[in-house]
Design a protein around this motif. Structure first.
Motif, PDB file in Angstrom:
ATOM      1  N   VAL A 186       0.841  -1.204   0.000  1.00 51.89           N
ATOM      2  CA  VAL A 186       0.000   0.000   0.000  1.00 51.89           C
ATOM      3  C   VAL A 186       0.876   1.253   0.000  1.00 51.89           C
ATOM      4  N   GLN A 187       1.947   1.230   0.781  1.00 50.96           N
ATOM      5  CA  GLN A 187       2.866   2.372   0.841  1.00 50.96           C
ATOM      6  C   GLN A 187       3.462   2.656  -0.533  1.00 50.96           C
ATOM      7  N   GLU A 188       3.884   1.622  -1.229  1.00 54.37           N
ATOM      8  CA  GLU A 188       4.465   1.797  -2.566  1.00 54.37           C
ATOM      9  C   GLU A 188       3.437   2.382  -3.531  1.00 54.37           C
ATOM     10  N   THR A 189       2.214   1.892  -3.450  1.00 50.73           N
ATOM     11  CA  THR A 189       1.142   2.397  -4.315  1.00 50.73           C
ATOM     12  C   THR A 189       0.862   3.873  -4.039  1.00 50.73           C
ATOM     13  N   LEU A 190       0.785   4.220  -2.756  1.00 47.37           N
ATOM     14  CA  LEU A 190       0.529   5.619  -2.391  1.00 47.37           C
ATOM     15  C   LEU A 190       1.677   6.522  -2.836  1.00 47.37           C
ATOM     16  N   SER A 191       2.901   6.068  -2.662  1.00 46.79           N
ATOM     17  CA  SER A 191       4.065   6.863  -3.052  1.00 46.79           C
ATOM     18  C   SER A 191       4.130   7.064  -4.560  1.00 46.79           C
ATOM     19  N   SER A 224       1.255   9.658  -5.708  1.00 51.35           N
ATOM     20  CA  SER A 224       1.097  10.929  -5.003  1.00 51.35           C
ATOM     21  C   SER A 224       2.482  11.510  -4.733  1.00 51.35           C
ATOM     22  N   LYS A 225       2.492  12.669  -4.114  1.00 53.96           N
ATOM     23  CA  LYS A 225       3.754  13.315  -3.762  1.00 53.96           C
ATOM     24  C   LYS A 225       4.042  13.173  -2.269  1.00 53.96           C
ATOM     25  N   LEU A 226       3.475  12.129  -1.635  1.00 50.33           N
ATOM     26  CA  LEU A 226       3.688  11.902  -0.205  1.00 50.33           C
ATOM     27  C   LEU A 226       5.123  11.461   0.066  1.00 50.33           C
ATOM     28  N   SER A 227       5.633  11.869   1.222  1.00 50.90           N
ATOM     29  CA  SER A 227       6.942  11.375   1.642  1.00 50.90           C
ATOM     30  C   SER A 227       6.807   9.901   2.014  1.00 50.90           C
ATOM     31  N   THR A 228       7.910   9.228   2.145  1.00 49.95           N
ATOM     32  CA  THR A 228       7.898   7.812   2.509  1.00 49.95           C
ATOM     33  C   THR A 228       7.213   7.601   3.845  1.00 49.95           C
TER      34      THR A 228
END
Length: 51
Positions: free
Chosen positions: A17-22, A25-29
């Motif tokens: 999920v973290q990889e997909t969100l990153s 989007s422009k979210l930090s890790t």
């Protein structure tokens, strides 16, 4: 010598999920990981019949 590292299924789901969100989007890790935890908590609360 090869050393294997155990990764729980939960941590694997968080990473996915973290990889997909990153990626989308422009979210930090760190922010992507925090959001991934919240997403999985929400998904886990949905009854399996509904999922």
């Amino acid at each position: 010598m090869t050393t294997s590292t155990f990764v729980s299924l939960y941590e694997h789901r968080i990473a996915l999920v973290q990889e997909t969100l990153s990626t989308h989007s422009k979210l930090s890790t760190k922010d992507a990981r925090d959001l991934a935890v919240h997403v999985l908590v929400a998904l886990d609360r949905i009854p399996e019949k509904v999922r």
